[in-house]
Write a protein that holds these residues in place. Structure first.
Motif, PDB file in Angstrom:
ATOM      1  N   SER A  53       0.816  -1.203   0.000  1.00  0.00           N
ATOM      2  CA  SER A  53       0.000   0.000   0.000  1.00  0.00           C
ATOM      3  C   SER A  53       0.859   1.267   0.000  1.00  0.00           C
ATOM      4  CB  SER A  53      -0.926   0.008   1.227  1.00  0.00           C
ATOM      5  OG  SER A  53      -1.639   1.208   1.312  1.00  0.00           O
ATOM      6  N   MET A  54       0.315   2.349  -0.532  1.00  0.00           N
ATOM      7  CA  MET A  54       0.975   3.654  -0.467  1.00  0.00           C
ATOM      8  C   MET A  54       0.650   4.368   0.839  1.00  0.00           C
ATOM      9  SD  MET A  54       0.371   4.912  -4.418  1.00  0.00           S
ATOM     10  CE  MET A  54       1.364   6.400  -4.213  1.00  0.00           C
ATOM     11  N   THR A  55      -0.197   3.750   1.657  1.00  0.00           N
ATOM     12  CA  THR A  55      -0.554   4.286   2.970  1.00  0.00           C
ATOM     13  C   THR A  55       0.064   3.402   4.037  1.00  0.00           C
ATOM     14  OG1 THR A  55      -2.665   5.056   2.068  1.00  0.00           O
ATOM     15  CG2 THR A  55      -2.461   4.969   4.465  1.00  0.00           C
ATOM     16  N   PRO A  56       1.071   3.882   4.776  1.00  0.00           N
ATOM     17  CA  PRO A  56       1.773   3.034   5.746  1.00  0.00           C
ATOM     18  C   PRO A  56       0.859   2.357   6.749  1.00  0.00           C
ATOM     19  CG  PRO A  56       2.985   5.068   5.399  1.00  0.00           C
ATOM     20  CD  PRO A  56       1.680   5.218   4.656  1.00  0.00           C
ATOM     21  N   ASP A  57      -0.221   3.021   7.163  1.00  0.00           N
ATOM     22  CA  ASP A  57      -1.131   2.419   8.144  1.00  0.00           C
ATOM     23  C   ASP A  57      -1.780   1.142   7.620  1.00  0.00           C
ATOM     24  OD1 ASP A  57      -0.560   4.459   9.848  1.00  0.00           O
ATOM     25  OD2 ASP A  57      -2.390   5.600   9.471  1.00  0.00           O
TER      26      ASP A  57
END
Length: 283
Positions: free
Chosen positions: A220-224
């Motif tokens: 994902s490009m979102t670390p969370d």
């Protein structure tokens, strides 16, 4: 005359519309539905009619209750489909994931238990079952993965089949994840991308390197939302094609990648090791 098949097909609809008991579902049909319960008069069947269903409990459920039931059914399906996923424990600490590929054999990443012996580790399976490890085999040609041979077979769990196909860039895959206690499973649809992306992702870590036996899968490009761990499985067409080596390293708005061992490339070597161990695996 209507056929009996037509009458039975209409049963679900008719039982909602007819409040009375002992009423034929359709003209000339020899089928009835009976609703037993307290305070209801004894029900007599017309001559030559049959009981085809007895409704013991009939109640309304809300949309929220239906959604909860759907979630429960989905979770049970996940448990059945993904219960080949296990966790490797050092004392009471979960170190990484592993994949059951035979009744006594698992594949995992070597990076999560460096310099540990088989006596120090145990394997956790769904339902809280733990198994002792007989031996750990690290192939010389690919020290990033380890084969764990259990002391006893794991029953009632189907091993995952190993991948044999040639894996090309752009092919679709599934990143498998699981909570430490194996009560929750996650799957991220991904694709195989250039190893250069993973080299960029892990650029600042000197202990991380890539080889020709590795492949990169987009995270994902979102670390969370990056939640992979060492030893996690990568599936292609429901077969085990990769093992996560280092876990995730994700940055905001970056093209992030996870490094996996390409098990398809290692088939001859893995096959030789399995034959030496004299254990069964999925084809």
């Amino acid at each position: 005359m209507h056929s009996l098949l037509v009458c039975v097909s209409a049963l679900c609809f008719c039982q909602l519309c007819q409040a009375g008991a002992g009423i034929p579902l359709c003209k000339d049909c020899r089928v009835n539905v009976i609703y037993p319960g307290e305070g209801k008069p004894q029900q007599q069947l017309p001559e030559n009619h049959q009981i085809v269903r007895i409704i013991n409990d009939y109640r309304r459920i809300t949309k929220e209750q239906m959604e909860i039931q759907d979630e429960i059914r989905q979770h049970r399906l996940q448990v059945k489909d993904f219960n080949f996923i296990a966790k490797v424990k050092l004392e009471n600490v979960i170190r990484c994931s592993a994949a059951l590929v035979g009744p006594r054999l698992l594949i995992t990443s070597s990076t999560c238990f460096v310099n540990k012996t088989s006596q120090q580790l145990r394997v956790l399976f769904p339902g809280g079952r733990t198994f002792d490890i007989d031996s750990i085999v690290k192939p010389d040609s690919c020290p990033e993965i380890s084969l764990l041979l259990l002391k006893s077979e794991v029953s009632e769990i189907n091993p995952i089949y190993l991948c044999h196909q040639d894996i090309q860039l752009g092919i679709n895959a599934s990143m498998m994840m699981a909570s430490p206690d194996l009560s929750f499973y996650g799957r991220r649809h991904t694709k195989i991308i250039s190893n250069e992306v993973c080299q960029t992702t892990f650029f600042e870590e000197d202990s991380v390197f890539t080889t020709s036996n590795m492949m990169c899968a987009m995270n994902s490009m979102t670390p969370d939302k990056c939640a992979t761990s060492p030893g996690d499985a990568l599936l292609i067409d429901h077969k085990l094609c990769g093992i996560n080596i280092y876990g995730f390293r994700c940055f905001v708005n970056e093209l992030n990648g996870d490094l996996y061992i390409n098990l398809s490339k290692l088939q001859p070597m893995i096959g030789d090791l399995i034959r030496q161990l004299n254990v069964k695996v999925g084809n």
